[in-house]
Design a protein around this motif. Structure first.
Motif, short mmCIF file in Angstrom:
data_model
loop_
_atom_site.label_atom_id
_atom_site.label_comp_id
_atom_site.label_asym_id
_atom_site.label_seq_id
_atom_site.Cartn_x
_atom_site.Cartn_y
_atom_site.Cartn_z
N GLU A 1 0.80 -1.23 0.00
CA GLU A 1 0.00 0.00 0.00
C GLU A 1 0.83 1.27 0.00
N ASP B 1 -4.64 2.30 -9.81
CA ASP B 1 -5.16 3.67 -9.74
C ASP B 1 -5.20 4.20 -8.31
N ASP B 2 -5.32 3.30 -7.31
CA ASP B 2 -5.35 3.73 -5.91
C ASP B 2 -3.94 3.81 -5.31
N ASP B 3 -2.91 3.74 -6.14
CA ASP B 3 -1.49 3.82 -5.78
C ASP B 3 -0.96 2.59 -5.05
#
Length: 162
Positions: free
Chosen positions: A13, A136-138
């Protein structure tokens, strides 16, 4: 050994997760190991390489060797193998890869090749392919594909598999 049977997928994450994963992988590397990093720009290949270097005991800056093609990083511990960090993005031919003489480096160092898939596999029968993708959410997705018999038992633990 089929890479499909032993491929492992991880979700990282934060950048710090990528660095930590690289440290775990770097701690498992030894002279003769070949690691290929593949993925689009911004996927985190150089961040992972910095973590690998830290896990191998390398000090100092580890940056993308895009314009010099290859850099040798020496660890603080004398008995530890060196890290040869290669960027194959600008290589036009297999002859250019041969000119880097990486097969010789593999006897004394661990070699990590960014943009290595499709180019550097021929250096060793046993290698680890790390496919990286930035969603897209890194979140970074890493797929480890070990090729050969020695890799499955040495893959990093500690990050949750997906």
């Amino acid at each position: 050994m089929s890479s499909e049977a032993t491929a492992r997928t991880y979700e990282l994450e934060r950048e710090s997760d990528t660095l930590e994963f690289g440290r775990a992988l770097g701690a498992a590397l030894r002279a003769g190991d070949l690691v290929l990093l593949d993925g689009p720009l911004g996927a985190g290949k150089t961040v992972l390489a910095r973590g690998i270097a830290a896990g191998m005991g390398v000090t100092g800056a580890v940056t993308s060797p895009t314009f010099v093609l290859a850099r040798v990083h020496r660890p603080e511990r004398e008995a530890a193998p060196a890290l040869v960090h290669v960027d194959a993005y600008r290589l036009v031919s297999l002859d250019e890869l041969d000119d880097l003489d990486l097969d010789t480096e593999l006897t004394e160092a661990a070699v990590v090749v960014e943009w290595g898939e499709g180019v550097a596999e021929r250096l060793e029968d046993e290698y680890l392919l790390v496919r990286m993708n930035r969603r897209d959410d890194d979140v970074r997705e890493l797929v480890l594909e070990p090729h050969g018999t020695s890799w499955p038992d040495r893959l990093p633990a500690g990050c949750p598999e997906r």
